[in-house]
Scaffold this active site. Structure first.
Site, short mmCIF file in Angstrom:
data_model
loop_
_atom_site.label_atom_id
_atom_site.label_comp_id
_atom_site.label_asym_id
_atom_site.label_seq_id
_atom_site.Cartn_x
_atom_site.Cartn_y
_atom_site.Cartn_z
N GLU A 141 62.38 -41.48 -37.79
CA GLU A 141 62.85 -42.85 -37.61
C GLU A 141 64.33 -42.89 -37.26
O GLU A 141 64.78 -43.69 -36.43
CB GLU A 141 62.59 -43.68 -38.87
CG GLU A 141 61.12 -43.89 -39.21
CD GLU A 141 60.42 -44.84 -38.27
OE1 GLU A 141 61.08 -45.38 -37.36
OE2 GLU A 141 59.22 -45.06 -38.44
N ASP A 288 50.75 -40.54 -31.72
CA ASP A 288 51.03 -41.35 -30.53
C ASP A 288 52.20 -40.86 -29.68
O ASP A 288 52.05 -40.50 -28.52
CB ASP A 288 51.22 -42.81 -30.92
CG ASP A 288 52.17 -43.00 -32.10
OD1 ASP A 288 52.71 -42.00 -32.60
OD2 ASP A 288 52.38 -44.16 -32.51
N THR A 486 60.56 -44.08 -27.04
CA THR A 486 59.50 -44.77 -27.77
C THR A 486 60.01 -46.00 -28.49
O THR A 486 59.24 -46.87 -28.86
CB THR A 486 58.82 -43.80 -28.77
OG1 THR A 486 57.60 -44.36 -29.22
CG2 THR A 486 59.73 -43.50 -29.96
#
Length: 862
Positions: A141, A288, A486
């Site tokens: 993150e 993903d 992303t």
């Protein structure tokens, strides 16, 4: 969305099975017609202005009420500071006391042409933000949000400076901050395999006695494989190759560890030996952005190795995972076997990635399926079943569906996708906007809000929506010169020429792989749509009414339904009226039967609905946790949810009794420190950080005779949130034999408070209907039983004057269906009335709990 016509009580499965009705009016026909219409420049401009106003509301609220905190709490109108608010498990790993939302939003300000605000925000970042914080954060993150945010902002600042328009004072300070942060993340890569630790202490790194991290053994595939864009960009901008080399090595390990027979990867991997911990494979949570970064690394860095790997994986995805329009998880070693019957919302990015790949047909199919799900539930639920029912009800304002909508519009030019974007804007304003920003939706079925506005909402959602409604010449720069990370941060594709690829970065030649038009080239719109603007529509039409929502009502005579109601003490007319059905006696409706003949209790009702049989929602049988020791003596009763594994309490005549003991650690995600104290008792464990099944295994081994899990989401309660069934982690749960129940946080707080106030608290875990001390009184007695029979009258059976053709008759008699007064009242109050947006009328669910992960975290149990 159309209005809901009926609200069938859950206690009437016969009715619900036959008539799960939608109001199929001309409204749907109108809406469907609007979706395909071209959008005039004036309308696009109006929507674009609306998006800017919404951004101002969200960003302004953060700056006014939250800054310099990491996030805004939009319901509380204050900032979320880690350590000062109740712990939310791994969600809080995004927070590092570095003004997360500000940094994540910097380049969005430039995209929205807010250059004054951008310059001011950069100055604030340089003045206020410090990275030397003693806090443990998610490597993944922090990389995509903070490092990516700093690099995207530096790219924008440098672009503006080179034009000589603004930022003439800027001297690459954001790049220096990015380099400092990169160095603080590098210790996470100090493993034997090269796969990074999932967490790092910004000040003390990993394995340092002060770091409070470094004991983890697993990470998700996306967590390890989503570093290359930011780390390579940092290397090429700073001239220090160490960042790109470490990110590349992690990708090399994942590639080497793929299953050679299927070319698939799993979801969770051991960072020390490279063994797969979870072998389910899909394109959603946990995997993903690994696929996304292989494709985009080729675009950003110009290295064919990344494209070759992506193409190899992509062929496997399309062979095993893609079942248009669905994308289903399979077992990586046995890919013909689906491992779950639901999909998570993070896979909504995949149609956008397929657009980059040039594979438009499946992209259009999956996107259309997702759009139909949003029509049914207002937003994309965190997870939904293959029958498009809610599995996890949360919607934390995720941007992936808007991202794919943007890519499809830019690829096709089809105005349909502008209408999809318009619907996103309208639903955000209608259902997520609050006075202090935009609030995440706690459950799409109830519309309840959560005190949460993640940074990705500002970083991604408004960026994609604004670009969707903008022409290239309306932007301050050429968007084609950049690629999105992303987290939608902008990195210049010119980096591909700044230095050669990493040495040793190679892929063994694939054997006899079939190539297609776009294996080694970017797709061309002319190739995809050679003078065929209706291409996308012809694909969409097959999936337009996949979920049943929006199907145009085909004109047909509205038939009357005769209801012979035999009154046996009930008030059948009132009963049906409470369900939203208006009845008119046949005599008043103008029936022309035999003169003088009156049929008492026979009414006509006109239903504007189709009569279909649908799969009935599986019910969740509520359980109870009853406090039976003094001073409670059974008077305190807490509603609990069950698990799909472990002991079945409904088959235990007297439930399971025991004293409760709080687990240490409270999340039960590590070695149990108080096993001796827990032995022979019922364990209390906090939801979060790992899966329910993993907790249950540890606590059962420690000797616990049962487990009560307590929700870590502040304020959740059984009155406002539907119950769900806890599910396993994909592995075997057959060896778990103790009972497991789940309490929402408000009920859990009552239990933990009781434990704090009294040295010993005994509880009874049992089904609701076997509650200790329950007495049967008037309120508990059923109103009566009725058996609903249906008969289809043949043509010619009806009397003269009646409509010809098949007629459906209802016969209500005493029989099988039992409605309890209390349940009936609750359902009647909760059901939607005509005019409300359509939502299925059910009050319990079987879904597992919603994930607590943020944008792309692994599919851990919250």
């Amino acid at each position: 969305m159309g209005a809901k016509l009926f609200c069938w009580p859950q206690g009437s499965p016969g009715i619900a099975m036959m008539l799960r009705a939608l109001l199929l009016t001309g409204l749907f026909s109108w809406a469907n017609g609007q979706e395909g219409q071209a959008m005039l420049p004036e309308e696009k401009s109006k929507i674009r202005d609306q998006i800017v106003e919404m951004f101002d509301h969200a960003y302004g609220s953060y700056m006014k009420y939250a800054y310099p905190a990491d996030e805004l709490m939009p319901l509380s109108c204050r900032g979320r500071v880690r350590g000062l608010e109740p712990n939310r498990g791994d969600i809080d790993d995004s927070l590092g006391k570095f003004s997360l939302t500000l940094i994540d939003t910097l380049d969005t300000l430039v995209v929205l042409n807010k250059l004054d605000e951008f310059e001011d925000a950069v100055r604030r970042t340089l003045r206020d933000v410090r990275l030397d914080n003693d806090v443990v954060v998610s490597v993944f993150e922090t990389n995509i949000r903070v490092l990516g945010g700093l690099l995207g902002a530096h790219t924008m600042a440098d672009m503006l400076r080179q034009r000589g328009e603004r930022m003439q004072w800027y001297r690459d300070e954001l790049l220096h901050m990015a380099k400092e942060l990169g160095n603080r993340l590098l210790p996470a890569f100090n493993t034997t395999s090269g796969l990074p630790y999932p967490r790092v202490n910004l000040r003390y790194g990993v394995l340092n006695p002060m770091s409070r991290t470094g004991t983890e053994s697993d990470t998700c595939t996306a967590c390890a494989g989503t570093m290359i864009l930011e780390f390579a960009a940092l290397s090429r901008l700073s001239g220090e190759a160490v960042f790109e080399e470490n990110a590349r090595k992690a990708l090399d390990v994942l590639w080497e560890k793929r299953q050679r027979g299927s070319d698939l990867v799993g979801t969770v991997i051991n960072i020390h030996n490279g063994d797969w911990v979870r072998r389910d494979s899909g394109v959603g949570a946990g995997i993903d952005s690994y696929y996304e970064y292989l494709m985009k690394a080729y675009v950003l860095l110009g290295d064919n190795v990344y494209l070759e790997r992506f193409n190899t994986h992509y062929r496997a995805i399309m062979k095993y995972i893609s079942q248009p329009p669905l994308l289903l998880n399979v077992h990586m070693h046995n890919p013909t076997v689906s491992v779950r019957s639901w999909m998570d919302s993070l896979l909504a990015f995949f149609p956008g990635l397929q657009v980059l790949r040039g594979d438009l047909k499946p992209a259009i199919e999956t996107h259309e399926m997702l759009y139909q799900v949003t029509k049914q539930h207002k937003f994309l639920p965190e997870a939904f079943t293959t029958e498009f029912r809610v599995h996890w009800g949360q919607h934390p304002l995720r941007p992936e569906f808007a991202e794919s909508t943007y890519y499809l519009y830019k690829a096709t030019g089809d105005p349909y996708y502008l209408r999809v974007g318009q619907s996103i804007v309208e639903k955000l304003n209608a259902h997520a906007r609050v006075p202090c920003g935009f609030a995440a939706v706690q459950d799409v079925r109830t519309g309840a809000h959560e005190d949460r506005m993640d940074s990705f909402f500002l970083a991604e959602m408004f960026k994609y929506l604004y670009l969707l409604f903008s022409e290239k010449n309306q932007l301050h720069f050429d968007i084609d010169d950049y690629i999105f990370t992303t987290e939608a941060h902008l990195l210049p594709v010119s980096l591909s020429t700044s230095q050669p690829p990493c040495r040793g970065n190679n892929t063994e030649a694939p054997t006899a792989l079939e190539e297609d038009l776009f294996t080694y080239s970017c797709p061309s719109t002319q190739t995809l749509f050679p003078n065929n603007p209706s291409f996308a529509k012809t694909i969409r039409d097959s999936y337009k009414y996949l979920t049943g929502v929006g199907r145009a009502f085909h004109a047909s005579p509205v038939r009357g339904i005769e209801l012979p109601l035999h009154d046996h003490g009930m008030e059948p007319v009132e009963f049906l009226r409470n369900m939203g059905i208006s009845l008119t006696p046949l005599s008043e409706a103008g029936a022309t039967g035999t003169p003088g003949e009156v049929h008492k209790g026979v009414y006509r009702v006109k239903l504007v609905a189709e009569v279909t049989q649908t799969t009935e929602e599986e019910e969740v049988e509520p359980l109870l946790v009853q406090l039976i020791s003094p001073p409670f003596l059974g008077r305190t009763v807490l509603t609990a949810g069950p698990a799909k594994f472990g002991m079945d309490l409904t088959k235990q005549e007297h439930g399971v009794k025991g004293s409760i003991v709080k687990t240490s650690p409270y999340t039960a995600c590590g070695p149990i420190e108080n096993a001796e104290e827990l032995s022979g008792h019922i364990a209390l464990a906090l939801r979060g950080d790992c899966m329910f099944a993993a907790k249950a295994h540890r606590l059962q081994e420690a000797g616990a005779i049962g487990v009560i899990f307590i929700d870590h989401r502040e304020g959740s309660n059984s009155a406002e949130t539907p119950l769900f069934q806890m599910v396993g982690d994909g592995g075997s749960t057959a060896d778990i034999t103790i009972p497991l129940v789940f309490l929402f946080s408000q009920e859990g707080a009552l239990l933990t408070s009781a434990l704090e106030d009294h040295s010993n608290v005994d509880v009874l875990m049992l089904p609701k209907e076997r509650r200790l001390g329950k007495t049967t009184d008037k309120a508990d007695k059923p109103l009566g039983k009725m058996n609903i029979k249906f008969r289809l009258a043949e043509e010619g059976e009806l009397e003269d004057g009646e409509a010809r053709g098949p007629t459906l008759q209802f016969v209500l008699e005493k029989g099988e269906v039992v409605l309890e007064e209390e349940e009936y009242k609750q359902q009647g109050d909760s059901c939607l009335t005509p005019g409300d947006d359509h939502m299925p009328c059910f009050y319990r669910q079987t879904a597992a709990s919603p994930p607590s992960h943020s944008a792309n975290d692994p599919d851990t149990d919250p």
